[in-house]
Write a protein that holds these residues in place. Structure first.
Motif, mmCIF file in Angstrom:
data_model
loop_
_atom_site.group_PDB
_atom_site.id
_atom_site.type_symbol
_atom_site.label_atom_id
_atom_site.label_comp_id
_atom_site.label_asym_id
_atom_site.label_seq_id
_atom_site.Cartn_x
_atom_site.Cartn_y
_atom_site.Cartn_z
ATOM 1 N N ALA A 87 0.830 -1.210 0.000
ATOM 2 C CA ALA A 87 0.000 0.000 0.000
ATOM 3 C C ALA A 87 0.862 1.257 0.000
ATOM 4 O O ALA A 87 0.574 2.223 -0.699
ATOM 5 C CB ALA A 87 -0.927 -0.014 1.210
ATOM 6 N N ALA A 88 1.929 1.209 0.793
ATOM 7 C CA ALA A 88 2.833 2.372 0.839
ATOM 8 C C ALA A 88 3.493 2.592 -0.513
ATOM 9 O O ALA A 88 3.660 3.733 -0.964
ATOM 10 C CB ALA A 88 3.898 2.162 1.922
ATOM 11 N N ASN A 89 3.864 1.487 -1.184
ATOM 12 C CA ASN A 89 4.479 1.609 -2.508
ATOM 13 C C ASN A 89 3.504 2.211 -3.510
ATOM 14 O O ASN A 89 3.877 3.070 -4.328
ATOM 15 C CB ASN A 89 4.955 0.245 -2.993
ATOM 16 C CG ASN A 89 6.144 -0.276 -2.190
ATOM 17 O OD1 ASN A 89 6.848 0.513 -1.551
ATOM 18 N ND2 ASN A 89 6.372 -1.574 -2.205
ATOM 19 N N TYR A 90 2.241 1.744 -3.452
ATOM 20 C CA TYR A 90 1.229 2.308 -4.351
ATOM 21 C C TYR A 90 1.042 3.797 -4.087
ATOM 22 O O TYR A 90 0.925 4.611 -5.007
ATOM 23 C CB TYR A 90 -0.101 1.576 -4.178
ATOM 24 C CG TYR A 90 -0.164 0.246 -4.905
ATOM 25 C CD1 TYR A 90 0.186 0.150 -6.257
ATOM 26 C CD2 TYR A 90 -0.581 -0.902 -4.263
ATOM 27 C CE1 TYR A 90 0.139 -1.067 -6.928
ATOM 28 C CE2 TYR A 90 -0.631 -2.131 -4.920
ATOM 29 C CZ TYR A 90 -0.268 -2.206 -6.257
ATOM 30 O OH TYR A 90 -0.318 -3.394 -6.905
ATOM 31 N N GLU A 91 0.991 4.154 -2.807
ATOM 32 C CA GLU A 91 0.809 5.566 -2.447
ATOM 33 C C GLU A 91 1.991 6.401 -2.921
ATOM 34 O O GLU A 91 1.820 7.502 -3.460
ATOM 35 C CB GLU A 91 0.640 5.691 -0.929
ATOM 36 C CG GLU A 91 0.362 7.120 -0.473
ATOM 37 C CD GLU A 91 0.137 7.198 1.021
ATOM 38 O OE1 GLU A 91 -0.058 8.314 1.529
ATOM 39 O OE2 GLU A 91 0.153 6.139 1.686
ATOM 40 N N LEU A 92 3.223 5.877 -2.712
ATOM 41 C CA LEU A 92 4.419 6.591 -3.165
ATOM 42 C C LEU A 92 4.422 6.754 -4.675
ATOM 43 O O LEU A 92 4.752 7.826 -5.194
ATOM 44 C CB LEU A 92 5.665 5.834 -2.705
ATOM 45 C CG LEU A 92 7.014 6.449 -3.114
ATOM 46 C CD1 LEU A 92 7.152 7.855 -2.539
ATOM 47 C CD2 LEU A 92 8.165 5.558 -2.635
ATOM 48 N N GLN A 93 4.042 5.695 -5.387
ATOM 49 C CA GLN A 93 3.999 5.769 -6.840
ATOM 50 C C GLN A 93 2.966 6.788 -7.305
ATOM 51 O O GLN A 93 3.190 7.530 -8.269
ATOM 52 C CB GLN A 93 3.673 4.384 -7.430
ATOM 53 C CG GLN A 93 3.761 4.333 -8.947
ATOM 54 C CD GLN A 93 5.151 4.670 -9.454
ATOM 55 O OE1 GLN A 93 6.140 4.222 -8.898
ATOM 56 N NE2 GLN A 93 5.227 5.465 -10.507
ATOM 57 N N ALA A 94 1.820 6.814 -6.577
ATOM 58 C CA ALA A 94 0.787 7.797 -6.928
ATOM 59 C C ALA A 94 1.290 9.213 -6.726
ATOM 60 O O ALA A 94 1.041 10.099 -7.542
ATOM 61 C CB ALA A 94 -0.467 7.545 -6.080
#
Length: 277
Positions: A87-94
């Motif tokens: 989830a953190a990776n998705y948020e960072l990518q966003a």
């Protein structure tokens, strides 16, 4: 014959009461009861042993259960951590995608603004070049006129038309840049502009404003005439000079932000003035 006397034995005072002692059990009864008791005790022993055996199993399970529970908890924790990291990776990518999009928009806006600024600058340079060409033509004409005038007049006593020649030359430089130390043809400082203007009519002024404030005749600010040289600062140590052009105005190479301009004396009153024409 008389019967022999039987000696009387004293009786106990409880002899008449029935005995309280339990009658003795027969051997068979005792044996039967012993067998029953033995069977019961044997059953109890077996049951106890079984209970002990069954009771021993939870001990093993109790020892192993925390290990199994800890393994499961560890796996659950690892899975939760993995999900959280994902989830953190998705948020960072966003966030990165949003920043990239914003940067692209800003770059496009900057490019558009730069193009507009370049176009505006090019147009300003074109106009400035046209104005410089016009002033150059005017200077050529003025130079030719002043040269012919200088042949018929004295340098120390110019003809009456010399003032108009000086003013015409100065106005031809309007819009030129102010550059400290420059002496034309498209950039001036205050004293170089004065020197060039008065040279058109044969008056040789010193190069710097301090010396220019000491030449000619001192005149009061209430008695100014067109063509008088104004100075700011003490006489002999003036820091700026300009030429009075009438109607309370003067023309000078003001500063780097203004260049050569016409200004009102009321906005920047001079310290003194000298007359050389």
């Amino acid at each position: 014959m008389e019967e022999p006397l039987v000696p009387l034995v004293p009786m106990s005072h409880t002899a008449h009461i029935r005995s309280h002692r339990k009658p003795r059990r027969s051997a068979s009864t005792m044996a039967m009861r012993a067998g029953v008791a033995g069977g019961i005790l044997g059953s109890v022993a077996v049951a106890g042993a079984s209970a002990s055996a069954y009771a021993a199993e939870p001990v093993t399970q109790t020892i192993e259960l925390p290990t199994l529970t800890a393994d499961v908890a560890s796996q659950v924790a690892q899975s939760a951590d993995a999900m959280q990291q994902t989830a953190a990776n998705y948020e960072l990518q966003a966030e990165r995608d949003a920043a990239t999009a914003k940067a692209a928009q800003q770059a496009a806006a900057d490019l558009k603004e730069a193009k507009a600024e370049a176009k505006k600058k090019a147009e300003a340079e074109r106009r400035a070049a046209a104005e410089r060409a016009t002033r150059a033509a005017e200077r050529t004409a003025l130079t030719s006129k002043s040269a012919s005038a200088s042949t018929s007049t004295s340098a120390s006593a110019p003809a009456s038309g010399s003032v108009a020649t000086v003013i015409s030359f100065l106005k031809a430089q309007l819009g030129d840049a102010y550059v400290l130390g420059a002496s034309g043809p498209n950039a001036w400082d205050c004293s170089s502009l004065m020197q060039a203007a008065y040279k058109q009519v044969g008056v040789d002024l010193p190069r710097v404003s301090q010396d220019q404030s000491t030449v000619g005749t001192e005149v009061s600010l209430s008695n100014l005439q067109v063509g008088d040289i104004l100075y700011w600062g003490a006489k002999g140590s003036a820091y700026h000079v300009g030429t009075y052009i009438g109607n309370g105005q003067y023309l000078d190479a003001a500063n780097p932000s203004k260049g050569v301009v016409i200004q009102d004396l009321s906005g920047y009153p001079a310290t003194g003035a000298v007359r050389v024409l």
